[in-house]
Structure formats: structure tokens, C-alpha cells
Motif scaffolding. Structure first.
Motif, PDB file in Angstrom:
ATOM      1  N   LYS A  95      -7.473 -49.622  -0.006  1.00  0.00           N
ATOM      2  CA  LYS A  95      -8.917 -49.519  -0.393  1.00  0.00           C
ATOM      3  C   LYS A  95      -9.803 -49.453   0.779  1.00  0.00           C
ATOM      4  O   LYS A  95     -10.877 -48.931   0.847  1.00  0.00           O
ATOM      5  CB  LYS A  95      -9.335 -50.567  -1.221  1.00  0.00           C
ATOM      6  CG  LYS A  95      -8.815 -50.591  -2.745  1.00  0.00           C
ATOM      7  CD  LYS A  95      -9.294 -51.798  -3.724  1.00  0.00           C
ATOM      8  CE  LYS A  95      -8.769 -51.703  -4.936  1.00  0.00           C
ATOM      9  NZ  LYS A  95      -9.289 -52.801  -6.041  1.00  0.00           N
ATOM     10  N   HIS A  96      -9.294 -50.024   1.817  1.00  0.00           N
ATOM     11  CA  HIS A  96     -10.037 -49.733   3.093  1.00  0.00           C
ATOM     12  C   HIS A  96      -9.759 -48.665   3.977  1.00  0.00           C
ATOM     13  O   HIS A  96     -10.802 -48.479   4.910  1.00  0.00           O
ATOM     14  CB  HIS A  96      -9.813 -51.274   4.014  1.00  0.00           C
ATOM     15  CG  HIS A  96      -8.304 -51.049   4.534  1.00  0.00           C
ATOM     16  ND1 HIS A  96      -7.400 -51.566   3.986  1.00  0.00           N
ATOM     17  CD2 HIS A  96      -7.894 -50.529   5.807  1.00  0.00           C
ATOM     18  CE1 HIS A  96      -6.250 -51.291   4.626  1.00  0.00           C
ATOM     19  NE2 HIS A  96      -6.610 -50.649   5.761  1.00  0.00           N
ATOM     20  N   ALA A  97      -9.085 -47.679   3.574  1.00  0.00           N
ATOM     21  CA  ALA A  97      -8.549 -46.563   4.212  1.00  0.00           C
ATOM     22  C   ALA A  97     -10.003 -45.588   4.312  1.00  0.00           C
ATOM     23  O   ALA A  97     -10.678 -45.450   3.353  1.00  0.00           O
ATOM     24  CB  ALA A  97      -7.565 -45.880   3.748  1.00  0.00           C
ATOM     25  N   VAL A  98     -10.104 -44.699   5.514  1.00  0.00           N
ATOM     26  CA  VAL A  98     -10.835 -43.499   5.547  1.00  0.00           C
ATOM     27  C   VAL A  98     -10.179 -42.481   5.760  1.00  0.00           C
ATOM     28  O   VAL A  98      -9.038 -42.182   6.098  1.00  0.00           O
ATOM     29  CB  VAL A  98     -11.825 -43.932   6.812  1.00  0.00           C
ATOM     30  CG1 VAL A  98     -12.527 -45.374   6.585  1.00  0.00           C
ATOM     31  CG2 VAL A  98     -10.874 -43.956   8.004  1.00  0.00           C
ATOM     32  N   ILE A  99     -10.913 -41.287   5.362  1.00  0.00           N
ATOM     33  CA  ILE A  99     -10.401 -40.082   5.468  1.00  0.00           C
ATOM     34  C   ILE A  99     -11.199 -39.042   6.164  1.00  0.00           C
ATOM     35  O   ILE A  99     -12.593 -39.268   5.973  1.00  0.00           O
ATOM     36  CB  ILE A  99     -10.414 -39.324   4.035  1.00  0.00           C
ATOM     37  CG1 ILE A  99      -9.219 -39.924   3.136  1.00  0.00           C
ATOM     38  CG2 ILE A  99      -9.855 -37.956   4.137  1.00  0.00           C
ATOM     39  CD1 ILE A  99      -9.297 -39.435   1.725  1.00  0.00           C
ATOM     40  N   VAL A 100     -10.745 -38.512   7.255  1.00  0.00           N
ATOM     41  CA  VAL A 100     -11.475 -37.603   8.218  1.00  0.00           C
ATOM     42  C   VAL A 100     -10.900 -36.374   7.897  1.00  0.00           C
ATOM     43  O   VAL A 100      -9.746 -36.036   8.002  1.00  0.00           O
ATOM     44  CB  VAL A 100     -11.218 -38.103   9.694  1.00  0.00           C
ATOM     45  CG1 VAL A 100     -11.890 -36.822  10.553  1.00  0.00           C
ATOM     46  CG2 VAL A 100     -12.132 -39.307   9.973  1.00  0.00           C
ATOM     47  N   ASN A 101     -11.759 -35.175   7.670  1.00  0.00           N
ATOM     48  CA  ASN A 101     -11.252 -33.905   7.410  1.00  0.00           C
ATOM     49  C   ASN A 101     -11.838 -32.761   8.251  1.00  0.00           C
ATOM     50  O   ASN A 101     -12.969 -32.490   8.375  1.00  0.00           O
ATOM     51  CB  ASN A 101     -11.540 -33.450   5.786  1.00  0.00           C
ATOM     52  CG  ASN A 101     -10.914 -32.071   5.634  1.00  0.00           C
ATOM     53  OD1 ASN A 101      -9.899 -31.520   6.283  1.00  0.00           O
ATOM     54  ND2 ASN A 101     -11.125 -31.580   4.291  1.00  0.00           N
ATOM     55  N   ALA A 130     -10.418 -31.829  18.094  1.00  0.00           N
ATOM     56  CA  ALA A 130      -9.904 -33.014  18.545  1.00  0.00           C
ATOM     57  C   ALA A 130     -10.752 -34.149  18.771  1.00  0.00           C
ATOM     58  O   ALA A 130     -10.873 -35.228  18.414  1.00  0.00           O
ATOM     59  CB  ALA A 130      -8.780 -32.834  19.594  1.00  0.00           C
ATOM     60  N   GLU A 131     -11.675 -33.493  19.651  1.00  0.00           N
ATOM     61  CA  GLU A 131     -12.818 -34.326  20.060  1.00  0.00           C
ATOM     62  C   GLU A 131     -13.774 -34.955  18.952  1.00  0.00           C
ATOM     63  O   GLU A 131     -14.181 -36.004  18.861  1.00  0.00           O
ATOM     64  CB  GLU A 131     -13.657 -33.661  21.131  1.00  0.00           C
ATOM     65  CG  GLU A 131     -14.820 -34.477  21.778  1.00  0.00           C
ATOM     66  CD  GLU A 131     -15.627 -33.779  22.879  1.00  0.00           C
ATOM     67  OE1 GLU A 131     -15.375 -33.893  23.895  1.00  0.00           O
ATOM     68  OE2 GLU A 131     -16.508 -32.718  22.589  1.00  0.00           O
ATOM     69  N   HIS A 132     -14.073 -33.937  18.072  1.00  0.00           N
ATOM     70  CA  HIS A 132     -14.607 -34.212  16.939  1.00  0.00           C
ATOM     71  C   HIS A 132     -14.254 -35.040  15.960  1.00  0.00           C
ATOM     72  O   HIS A 132     -14.884 -36.132  15.524  1.00  0.00           O
ATOM     73  CB  HIS A 132     -15.133 -32.693  16.242  1.00  0.00           C
ATOM     74  CG  HIS A 132     -16.484 -32.862  15.198  1.00  0.00           C
ATOM     75  ND1 HIS A 132     -17.752 -32.740  15.618  1.00  0.00           N
ATOM     76  CD2 HIS A 132     -16.584 -33.202  13.897  1.00  0.00           C
ATOM     77  CE1 HIS A 132     -18.547 -32.738  14.690  1.00  0.00           C
ATOM     78  NE2 HIS A 132     -17.871 -33.208  13.536  1.00  0.00           N
ATOM     79  N   ALA A 133     -12.716 -34.873  15.729  1.00  0.00           N
ATOM     80  CA  ALA A 133     -12.113 -35.789  14.746  1.00  0.00           C
ATOM     81  C   ALA A 133     -12.209 -37.259  15.412  1.00  0.00           C
ATOM     82  O   ALA A 133     -12.319 -38.372  14.651  1.00  0.00           O
ATOM     83  CB  ALA A 133     -10.789 -35.462  14.722  1.00  0.00           C
ATOM     84  N   LEU A 134     -11.975 -37.491  16.804  1.00  0.00           N
ATOM     85  CA  LEU A 134     -12.120 -38.708  17.332  1.00  0.00           C
ATOM     86  C   LEU A 134     -13.367 -39.341  17.191  1.00  0.00           C
ATOM     87  O   LEU A 134     -13.495 -40.402  16.804  1.00  0.00           O
ATOM     88  CB  LEU A 134     -11.920 -38.691  18.992  1.00  0.00           C
ATOM     89  CG  LEU A 134     -12.030 -39.674  19.930  1.00  0.00           C
ATOM     90  CD1 LEU A 134     -10.948 -40.947  19.147  1.00  0.00           C
ATOM     91  CD2 LEU A 134     -11.821 -39.246  21.411  1.00  0.00           C
ATOM     92  N   GLY A 135     -14.408 -38.562  17.323  1.00  0.00           N
ATOM     93  CA  GLY A 135     -15.707 -39.128  17.078  1.00  0.00           C
ATOM     94  C   GLY A 135     -15.894 -39.623  15.800  1.00  0.00           C
ATOM     95  O   GLY A 135     -16.805 -40.620  15.265  1.00  0.00           O
ATOM     96  N   MET A 136     -15.330 -38.913  14.701  1.00  0.00           N
ATOM     97  CA  MET A 136     -15.762 -39.385  13.284  1.00  0.00           C
ATOM     98  C   MET A 136     -14.762 -40.376  13.006  1.00  0.00           C
ATOM     99  O   MET A 136     -15.225 -41.384  12.366  1.00  0.00           O
ATOM    100  CB  MET A 136     -14.921 -38.155  12.499  1.00  0.00           C
ATOM    101  CG  MET A 136     -15.833 -36.939  12.347  1.00  0.00           C
ATOM    102  SD  MET A 136     -15.337 -35.824  11.332  1.00  0.00           S
ATOM    103  CE  MET A 136     -16.796 -35.029  10.327  1.00  0.00           C
ATOM    104  N   LEU A 137     -13.649 -40.900  13.705  1.00  0.00           N
ATOM    105  CA  LEU A 137     -12.797 -41.816  13.547  1.00  0.00           C
ATOM    106  C   LEU A 137     -13.631 -43.040  14.074  1.00  0.00           C
ATOM    107  O   LEU A 137     -13.623 -44.235  13.529  1.00  0.00           O
ATOM    108  CB  LEU A 137     -11.763 -41.699  14.470  1.00  0.00           C
ATOM    109  CG  LEU A 137     -10.456 -41.004  13.485  1.00  0.00           C
ATOM    110  CD1 LEU A 137      -9.386 -40.679  14.411  1.00  0.00           C
ATOM    111  CD2 LEU A 137      -9.994 -41.701  12.285  1.00  0.00           C
TER     112      LEU A 137
END
Length: 464
Positions: free
Chosen positions: A377-383, A248-255
Motif C-alpha cells: 500500500k505504501h509503494a509508488v509508481i514512476v512511469n 534517467a535523470e527525470h526518473a530519479l527526480g520523480m523518485l
């Protein structure tokens, strides 16, 4: 109701100490419908003697002739407990760990092995041993007398505090997760896995014929199942829950990285240039860009334990959080969950999509050309789920043609990525080397808890 239970693995018998005298005494059932015998029961003859001055007392309860065996309780501080328990085990006693691991005081119960054929008075036998309607268990409890030679193999790839696992009627053995299982350990009944190589697990699958229980510390069972282990023949448990906070922490950092574009600032720094377009006055929460979590619409696809850990932080930062899962409804912390039937509707209104899907056939290429076209078009994906959930060719095309705002990937179809892989050079894509997890938290607690359940023939946590 505070009960400290010690399972006496003789056909479901449970001895319990409780601090609340109002709970009564004698034979009864706990909240899990397991029979127990309270300490203040008249069946017990209590004697006590001090072992050490101040705080360290060893109490012995001797059951009358109708209930053979000797039971001991050690009320202790942690370090003293280890000394006492080792001494008592040398005398032929089995330790049954119990109590709160976070407490400075704990209770440990020990007993001499009971013979299955021991004579018991009829009312006591009916209450505790004979009635299958009283003791509900998916498997038969394991007789402690048969576990003296049982072996548990634990991996050297993780610093496990083996002291917290000591006391069970089995022996602990370290093993190298990258090498074949040593010949003297192939008869082990329990295997704990973490970052095992495919060849190691394949070797274990072919040679460990006595194996009964595998405890993986990974979030998913893919590596164990891929080695050929059959969950219908061997109890297999995952490490689900051990990686919630780190992922969860890593995903937050990526966002945050995607919104604030730290990666682009670093690129300019390496070129010795000032990224003026990223500094100075900026529009506040523009509708056509993802620049902040405040008021952003974040969708989490795959709403499990990790999502439940991540969502409260996103809400605290002002995001609107929604989830996509097989079963719709409302889940903690009050997040609305939609089914796949609403996928297009939700993705069209998403600023950031966080993927936490498991890796199986049902989730393969969940993100593909069709679903990518649903996103703004402005959306981002975090996996941070599994690499197989994204069609990488379709993702690369969308990024290169400007049909997607960006992507932050921690998992990939092929790991590690080959040198000079094209993903390294795709614009607005950040490559993270499967670093979100990699540090299970609470592994010892999971191992100890499941060992207790395994020896008692109860349902194990995270079992497939």
C-alpha cells in the motif's frame, strides 16, 4: 589496436591508415573481417606537400595503374578541414569522414570515383573485391558514384550541427516536421525524423517513393510505424541511447519527489500554509512508507539502456535495485533481472516501481488491477516509458481508495491530457507533461555513424 578506416565503397574495399607500424602492411582483414589496404603497403606510392604552414599537411597517395584512382588524406585541425574538403570536393573528390570526433586532429580520406569495371591485378581483386567470404554484409555496398544526387532530409525541430554530417557524397536538406514534404524533396533517399506530426509522416509515407532509410531520433519507432512505413522494405532505425541520461535523470527526480513529497510542500505553499507534518523530527526509514532511497527496494520494469543509466545512481544512494525483463540474468551494473514469472514475488517486495516499458501490445496495461494489488500500500509508481503500459482507470481507483502510496507519471494514454482531466485531481499523483526525454543527446554521432554503415551496406545501429 587503433585503426582509422575509410570505406571506399567499391564492392567492399577498405583503405585504412594505422599508427602502429607493428600491425604490418599490405592487404588483410580488420577485426570486423573487412578487407583493408594498409598505407605502408608497397602498393602505395606516397608523396606529400604542405598546404598551410604548421600542422596542416595534405598527403596524396597515387595507386599504380593496376589500381586506378587517386586517394587523399587530410591531417588537420577541424576548421581547416572544412575548407580543404570543400575545395577538394569541387575538384570532383568524395570525402569519407573518419577519426575521433572528440579529437582536435582528425583524418579525412577522399577519392575520385572508381569505375566498377576498372582493371585490377588478379591477386588484389581476389583479396579485396571478389571473395564474398571476405566481405560479410547484409546489403550490397552503395557505389559512391551513384550517390552524388542522394538527398538526406533533416528536421528543423532540432538544432543539428550539420557541419558534422558534411562530407558524405549526398546533399543535406532541412524540412518542416509539421508540414507536407516539399515537392522538390520527395525523391530523397534518407529521412531523419524528430517530433514529426502524424500528418507529416503519413505524407512522407505516401509520396517518398525513393526512401531507403529512416533515422528516427525518438527512443521508439511507434510514430514511424504508425504512419505505415514497413521495416521489411525500408531500413528504420531508432534513437535508442540518445535519451538515456535525460530520462534517467527525470526518473530519479520523480523518485525523490515521491519520497520527499516536494509536490505536497508546494501545495501547502500555494495555500499559504506551513506543512508541519513534513518537517521536524521524522522516523528514519519506516517500513510502511517510502520516504528515502536509502535501503529502499526499487524495481525497474523494462531493463534497457535507460535502466542501466539510472541503476548506478540508485545504488550509490543506497537503494536495492532489481529488474524485470523478458530475459532473466545479471545486467550492468550487477543488477539481478527477473522474468515475468517472478512478477508477483518481486512486486510484493517493492517500495518504488519504475516503469520503462516500450509501447506495444505485449506491454499494454502491464499495470492493471491485478498487478496493482500485488504492490504494498505504501509503494509508488514512476512511469517514464509509455502511457499504454498503465491502466489509468485501475490506477486512479487504487490511489483514490488508498491502496497505493502514489504515482508520478510522465507519459499517458492520451497526450496531451485534456483540460480538467480527472488525473489532474487524483491524490498523490504528479503529472509530468512527457518531459523526461525531448532533448536527444549525441544525435549527430548516431546519424554520421549510421550513414557510414548505410553507405557500406553494413548493419545499422538500432535497426528494427
Amino acid at each position: 589496436m587503433h585503426l582509422e578506416l575509410a570505406l571506399l565503397e567499391a564492392q567492399g574495399f577498405v583503405l585504412t591508415h594505422h599508427r602502429n607500424p607493428g600491425l604490418g602492411s599490405g592487404v588483410g582483414r580488420n577485426t570486423n573481417n573487412i578487407p583493408y589496404l594498409a598505407h605502408n603497403s608497397s602498393l602505395l606510392d606516397q608523396t606529400a606537400r604542405d598546404v598551410r604552414p604548421k600542422h596542416h599537411v595534405l598527403r596524396t597517395w597515387s595507386l599504380p595503374s593496376s589500381v586506378p584512382g587517386t586517394f587523399l588524406r587530410v591531417r588537420h585541425r577541424r576548421l581547416f578541414a572544412r575548407e580543404v574538403c570543400r575545395t577538394l570536393q569541387l575538384a570532383g573528390l568524395h570525402q569519407l569522414p573518419t577519426g575521433n570526433g572528440n579529437s582536435s586532429r582528425r583524418h579525412i580520406y577522399l577519392r575520385r570515383p572508381l569505375s566498377p569495371s576498372s582493371s585490377l591485378n588478379s591477386s588484389y581483386r581476389r583479396a579485396c573485391f571478389s571473395s564474398s567470404s571476405v566481405f560479410h554484409s547484409p546489403k550490397s555496398p552503395i557505389d559512391l558514384a551513384q550517390t552524388a544526387n542522394m538527398k538526406l532530409l533533416y528536421p528543423t525541430s532540432l538544432a543539428i550541427d550539420t557541419r558534422s554530417i558534411e562530407g558524405f557524397p549526398l546533399t543535406l536538406h532541412p524540412y518542416d516536421v509539421k508540414s507536407p514534404i516539399p515537392d522538390d524533396l520527395v525523391d530523397a533517399e534518407i529521412l531523419v525524423t524528430w517530433t514529426n506530426s502524424a500528418s507529416n509522416l503519413s505524407d512522407a509515407q505516401s509520396r517518398m517513393k525513393n526512401l531507403r532509410y529512416i533515422q528516427s531520433l525518438a527512443a521508439g519507432p511507434n510514430d514511424v510505424l504508425n504512419a505505415g512505413f514497413d521495416p521489411k522494405k525500408i531500413t528504420i532505425c531508432t534513437g535508442s541511447g540518445l535519451h538515456d541520461h535525460t530520462v534517467a535523470e527525470h526518473a530519479l527526480g520523480m523518485l525523490l519527489n515521491a519520497a520527499r513529497r516536494f509536490y505536497e510542500m508546494r501545495d501547502y505553499q500555494l495555500q499559504g500554509k506551513w506543512p508541519a507534518h513534513l518537517g521536524g523530527p521524522q522516523p528514519d526509514r519506516p517500513k510502511d512508507r517510502f520516504t528515502t532511497l536509502r535501503d529502499a527496494k526499487v524495481t525497474i520494469w523494462g531493463y534497457g539502456n535507460i535502466a542501466k543509466t539510472l541503476a548506478p545512481v540508485l545504488l550509490q544512494l543506497g537503494a536495492t535495485v532489481r529488474g524485470i525483463a523478458r530475459t532473466p540474468g545479471v545486467r550492468a551494473p550487477g543488477v539481478q533481472i527477473y522474468s515475468d514469472d517472478n512478477l508477483e514475488e518481486i512486486l510484493k517486495d517493492t517500495d518504488a516501481l519504475v516503469m520503462i516499458l516500450p509501447g506495444d501490445e505485449s506491454t499494454k496495461h502491464a499495470i492493471n488491477a491485478k498487478t496493482l494489488a500485488m504492490l504494498p500500500k505504501h509503494a509508488v509508481i514512476v512511469n517514464v516509458g509509455r502511457g499504454t503500459s498503465i491502466d489509468e482507470d485501475a490506477l486512479v481507483e487504487a490511489l483514490e481508495k488508498g491502496r497505493l502510496g502514489g504515482a508520478q507519471l510522465d507519459v499517458f494514454q492520451t497526450e496531451p491530457l485534456p483540460d480538467n482531466d480527472r488525473l489532474f485531481k487524483v491524490p498523490n499523483l504528479v503529472v509530468s507533461p512527457h518531459a523526461a526525454g525531448g532533448r536527444p543527446q549525441g544525435a549527430e554521432e548516431l546519424i554520421v555513424g549510421n550513414l557510414r554503415r548505410f553507405l557500406a551496406g553494413q548493419e545499422l545501429r538500432n535497426a528494427l
